[in-house]
Design an enzyme around this catalytic site. Sequence first.
Site, PDB file in Angstrom:
ATOM      1  N   ASN A  28      30.844  36.368  39.723  1.00 26.24           N
ATOM      2  CA  ASN A  28      30.790  36.227  38.273  1.00 26.24           C
ATOM      3  C   ASN A  28      31.470  34.934  37.823  1.00 26.24           C
ATOM      4  O   ASN A  28      30.951  34.215  36.970  1.00 26.24           O
ATOM      5  CB  ASN A  28      31.460  37.441  37.616  1.00 26.24           C
ATOM      6  CG  ASN A  28      30.688  38.718  37.871  1.00 26.24           C
ATOM      7  OD1 ASN A  28      29.721  39.021  37.194  1.00 26.24           O
ATOM      8  ND2 ASN A  28      31.119  39.482  38.870  1.00 26.24           N
ATOM      9  N   ASP A  82      42.096  43.844  38.398  1.00 25.02           N
ATOM     10  CA  ASP A  82      40.778  43.303  38.723  1.00 25.02           C
ATOM     11  C   ASP A  82      40.442  42.110  37.841  1.00 25.02           C
ATOM     12  O   ASP A  82      39.796  41.149  38.269  1.00 25.02           O
ATOM     13  CB  ASP A  82      39.728  44.400  38.552  1.00 25.02           C
ATOM     14  CG  ASP A  82      38.559  44.253  39.515  1.00 25.02           C
ATOM     15  OD1 ASP A  82      38.532  43.267  40.273  1.00 25.02           O
ATOM     16  OD2 ASP A  82      37.684  45.138  39.526  1.00 25.02           O
ATOM     17  N   LYS A 116      35.664  43.171  33.117  1.00 29.45           N
ATOM     18  CA  LYS A 116      36.346  42.035  33.750  1.00 29.45           C
ATOM     19  C   LYS A 116      35.334  41.024  34.285  1.00 29.45           C
ATOM     20  O   LYS A 116      35.614  39.821  34.337  1.00 29.45           O
ATOM     21  CB  LYS A 116      37.293  42.532  34.850  1.00 29.45           C
ATOM     22  CG  LYS A 116      36.618  43.285  36.001  1.00 29.45           C
ATOM     23  CD  LYS A 116      36.220  42.404  37.149  1.00 29.45           C
ATOM     24  CE  LYS A 116      35.507  43.192  38.231  1.00 29.45           C
ATOM     25  NZ  LYS A 116      35.125  42.350  39.382  1.00 29.45           N
ATOM     26  N   GLU A 133      26.812  41.248  38.477  1.00 26.93           N
ATOM     27  CA  GLU A 133      26.783  42.378  37.557  1.00 26.93           C
ATOM     28  C   GLU A 133      27.214  42.001  36.146  1.00 26.93           C
ATOM     29  O   GLU A 133      26.773  42.601  35.168  1.00 26.93           O
ATOM     30  CB  GLU A 133      27.666  43.513  38.085  1.00 26.93           C
ATOM     31  CG  GLU A 133      27.153  44.180  39.354  1.00 26.93           C
ATOM     32  CD  GLU A 133      25.918  45.050  39.126  1.00 26.93           C
ATOM     33  OE1 GLU A 133      25.370  45.035  38.007  1.00 26.93           O
ATOM     34  OE2 GLU A 133      25.504  45.722  40.073  1.00 26.93           O
ATOM     35  N   SER A 193      39.471  43.429  44.522  1.00 30.48           N
ATOM     36  CA  SER A 193      39.144  43.400  45.955  1.00 30.48           C
ATOM     37  C   SER A 193      37.998  42.454  46.225  1.00 30.48           C
ATOM     38  O   SER A 193      37.033  42.391  45.454  1.00 30.48           O
ATOM     39  CB  SER A 193      38.760  44.809  46.435  1.00 30.48           C
ATOM     40  OG  SER A 193      37.717  45.336  45.634  1.00 30.48           O
TER      41      SER A 193
END
Length: 317
Positions: A247, A235, A182, A267, A129
Amino acid sequence: MSFSVLGAGAFGTALAISLCGNGPVTLWARRPGDMETTRVNTARLPDCPFPPNLQVTDNLTEAVGADVILLAVPLQKLREVLRAHADVLRGKRLVACCKGMEIGSGLGPVSIIAAEVPDATAAILTGPSFAADIARGLPTALTLGCADEDAAKALQQALTTDNLRLYRTTDTIGAELGGALKNVIAIACGAAMGAGLGESARAALLTRGFAELKRLARHLDARPETLSGLSGFGDLVLTCTSPQSRNYRLGQSIGEGGTFDRAVTVEGAATAKAVHRLALKAGLDLPITAVVAGLIENRQDVSSAMASLLARSLKEE
């Protein structure tokens, strides 16, 4: 039913906008600025106006009066927020909307909630998402993880909206892992593309990264089918193939030898360090995670990282 979202970043704001179709929503922000008067999060989602039943506040006591509370704060700050406000969060239904593994403990968000607010109902909302898609009402499917089957069903019903379709699982560890690792693999894919290594290299990293995800999941007793679903494979594909991913963009900047805005929460950078430490302690072979940790800590460059992966001994797939 009423909802509160703690954290007014892009994802928290998007969820708050979407949930307004199900009932009144309170969006809690440390520094709300003029969002309540302008009715838009100018810094994060400038093209997505707030529905009439979305209230913005910096009063946490007011925010936690809702039936369901979504925690959309950065993973590395989650424990701090929970610990500071444990008294008002006791007994609540808390849904983590952040991804990653804590550097110090190696824990994911559901485990952190359980440690800090043990009498709360802990859940996680995760999957492929982007905030802008959710806020604009575009169709999105997510995984809701909660160990309590009855609570999972109730939350699934409460949080499903016209554009958000939720699938549930009781495998919270699997849901946590998919959302965490991921991001690490997305950094690797971004670095490969930024360095001009090509689409084939990215496909290889994505595929072997999925193998690392499953290897870590087996070690932590997650269910394999969870990792093949939205919170894992779904994801992973989205984050590793789109520059909308922070990322991926961080990895791209590393590959290009450029700079990245340190104010942007990524993150995967912290998670790479946490997972690498866990792998070393457990004797797990997670080579892509290892090189990403090396890139983040400036112990390797992209050329040496790729060379180390290619030089690994040959084996059966």
